[in-house]
Structures are given as C-alpha cells and as structure tokens.
Design a protein around this motif. Sequence first.
Motif, PDB file in Angstrom:
ATOM      1  N   ASP A 134       0.812  -1.219   0.000  1.00 41.54           N
ATOM      2  CA  ASP A 134       0.000   0.000   0.000  1.00 41.54           C
ATOM      3  C   ASP A 134       0.848   1.272   0.000  1.00 41.54           C
ATOM      4  O   ASP A 134       0.339   2.368   0.131  1.00 41.54           O
ATOM      5  N   ARG A 135       2.143   1.114  -0.151  1.00 39.80           N
ATOM      6  CA  ARG A 135       3.079   2.246  -0.210  1.00 39.80           C
ATOM      7  C   ARG A 135       4.047   2.022  -1.367  1.00 39.80           C
ATOM      8  O   ARG A 135       4.318   0.897  -1.760  1.00 39.80           O
ATOM      9  N   ILE A 136       4.581   3.134  -1.853  1.00 40.76           N
ATOM     10  CA  ILE A 136       5.621   3.089  -2.869  1.00 40.76           C
ATOM     11  C   ILE A 136       6.825   3.842  -2.298  1.00 40.76           C
ATOM     12  O   ILE A 136       6.702   5.006  -1.886  1.00 40.76           O
ATOM     13  N   CYS A 137       7.956   3.174  -2.251  1.00 40.43           N
ATOM     14  CA  CYS A 137       9.214   3.770  -1.809  1.00 40.43           C
ATOM     15  C   CYS A 137      10.167   3.639  -2.991  1.00 40.43           C
ATOM     16  O   CYS A 137      10.636   2.537  -3.289  1.00 40.43           O
ATOM     17  N   GLU A 138      10.398   4.766  -3.674  1.00 43.46           N
ATOM     18  CA  GLU A 138      11.141   4.749  -4.940  1.00 43.46           C
ATOM     19  C   GLU A 138      10.429   3.793  -5.891  1.00 43.46           C
ATOM     20  O   GLU A 138       9.275   3.991  -6.200  1.00 43.46           O
ATOM     21  N   ASP A 139      11.076   2.716  -6.334  1.00 45.13           N
ATOM     22  CA  ASP A 139      10.412   1.772  -7.246  1.00 45.13           C
ATOM     23  C   ASP A 139      10.085   0.453  -6.551  1.00 45.13           C
ATOM     24  O   ASP A 139       9.959  -0.588  -7.177  1.00 45.13           O
ATOM     25  N   TRP A 140       9.909   0.509  -5.237  1.00 45.13           N
ATOM     26  CA  TRP A 140       9.558  -0.648  -4.418  1.00 45.13           C
ATOM     27  C   TRP A 140       8.110  -0.546  -3.956  1.00 45.13           C
ATOM     28  O   TRP A 140       7.636   0.528  -3.612  1.00 45.13           O
ATOM     29  N   HIS A 141       7.430  -1.672  -3.889  1.00 46.09           N
ATOM     30  CA  HIS A 141       6.071  -1.764  -3.356  1.00 46.09           C
ATOM     31  C   HIS A 141       6.196  -2.298  -1.930  1.00 46.09           C
ATOM     32  O   HIS A 141       6.815  -3.343  -1.715  1.00 46.09           O
ATOM     33  N   VAL A 142       5.595  -1.598  -0.969  1.00 40.67           N
ATOM     34  CA  VAL A 142       5.886  -1.836   0.440  1.00 40.67           C
ATOM     35  C   VAL A 142       4.606  -1.935   1.272  1.00 40.67           C
ATOM     36  O   VAL A 142       3.619  -1.260   0.980  1.00 40.67           O
ATOM     37  N   PHE A 143       4.641  -2.748   2.319  1.00 38.07           N
ATOM     38  CA  PHE A 143       3.587  -2.753   3.334  1.00 38.07           C
ATOM     39  C   PHE A 143       4.200  -3.186   4.661  1.00 38.07           C
ATOM     40  O   PHE A 143       5.261  -3.814   4.703  1.00 38.07           O
ATOM     41  N   ALA A 144       3.538  -2.834   5.741  1.00 37.05           N
ATOM     42  CA  ALA A 144       3.987  -3.209   7.082  1.00 37.05           C
ATOM     43  C   ALA A 144       2.954  -4.140   7.712  1.00 37.05           C
ATOM     44  O   ALA A 144       1.745  -3.946   7.552  1.00 37.05           O
ATOM     45  N   ALA A 145       3.443  -5.154   8.432  1.00 36.08           N
ATOM     46  CA  ALA A 145       2.559  -6.097   9.126  1.00 36.08           C
ATOM     47  C   ALA A 145       3.355  -6.797  10.217  1.00 36.08           C
ATOM     48  O   ALA A 145       4.538  -7.121  10.024  1.00 36.08           O
ATOM     49  N   ASP A 146       2.713  -7.019  11.344  1.00 37.97           N
ATOM     50  CA  ASP A 146       3.314  -7.786  12.433  1.00 37.97           C
ATOM     51  C   ASP A 146       4.685  -7.245  12.858  1.00 37.97           C
ATOM     52  O   ASP A 146       5.611  -8.011  13.115  1.00 37.97           O
TER      53      ASP A 146
END
Length: 142
Positions: free
Chosen positions: A115-127
């Motif tokens: 649910d996030r974009i960091c430069e050209d990376w697709h990112v999410f946080a969990a646990d």
Amino acid sequence: MNTSTKMIGVGAALVVTLTGCGLKEGIDENANGHVKTVGYESGAEGKKNQDARLPGWVPDQAKAVAEVIRTTGSERLLKFTTAALPPTCVLGAPTKTAATLTADWWPRGAETRTDRICEDWHVFAADGAVFAYKPETIEQKP
C-alpha cells in the motif's frame, strides 16, 4: 534427484553454512536464474555492501534486514523491522506483477498487499515488520 534439485540443496546448505559462520550472505542457483540472499543487523550495515546495496529509502536504523536478490535481473524481496518508513514513501497501489522469488519470511502473495511506494519498491507493514517488493524489469529467459 535431478541436477536442479541437487543444485538447490547444495545452495541451501551453503547459505546455512555461511550464515552459521557469521557471514550472512550466500548464493543459490535455481530454475529462475541466480538468486543471492543477504542479511544484515542494520540498514546502515546493508548499505555498505557494494555487491548488494540496500535501497536508500531503507532507514539506517532498520534491524533484522533480509533480502533476496535476482542477480540476473532487478527483482528483489526485502524484509526488516523499523520504527517508521521515511516520508519519501507515499501511498500507492499494489503491484500487478507477481513475485517469482520466494523466501521463508515472505508472506505468500505479499506483493498484492502493498500500500506504499518507496522509490520503485512496493511496500507494506505487518506484524512489526516492513515487507518490500521490487518487480522484475528485465525479461527473463525460461
């Protein structure tokens, strides 16, 4: 046991052996091409590795960093723990490209949960962890 299976087994043993010696880096060859696995105690440590440099958006304070890298392309899987993502990471839609790399720590289908974009990376946080996926941009031979 076919040659490919033997190679994967030898590669896995190499990763375990190297990790056990304090060196958290290994190379594994599988049917999709060359795959390198790395691990670091911190983001700052990982950014110093010239062969597998972590992306700049990973906080220096990130802990328990693990990454799987396709050495014949651009696809990567990344996991670390940290207090927060940098402000350069913005809301964004999940990737439509399925991951072909795998890792024991990578949740199945995680790239579809980003649910996030960091430069050209697709990112999410969990646990308590951050998971990031960089899709392949180089055509891979079957």
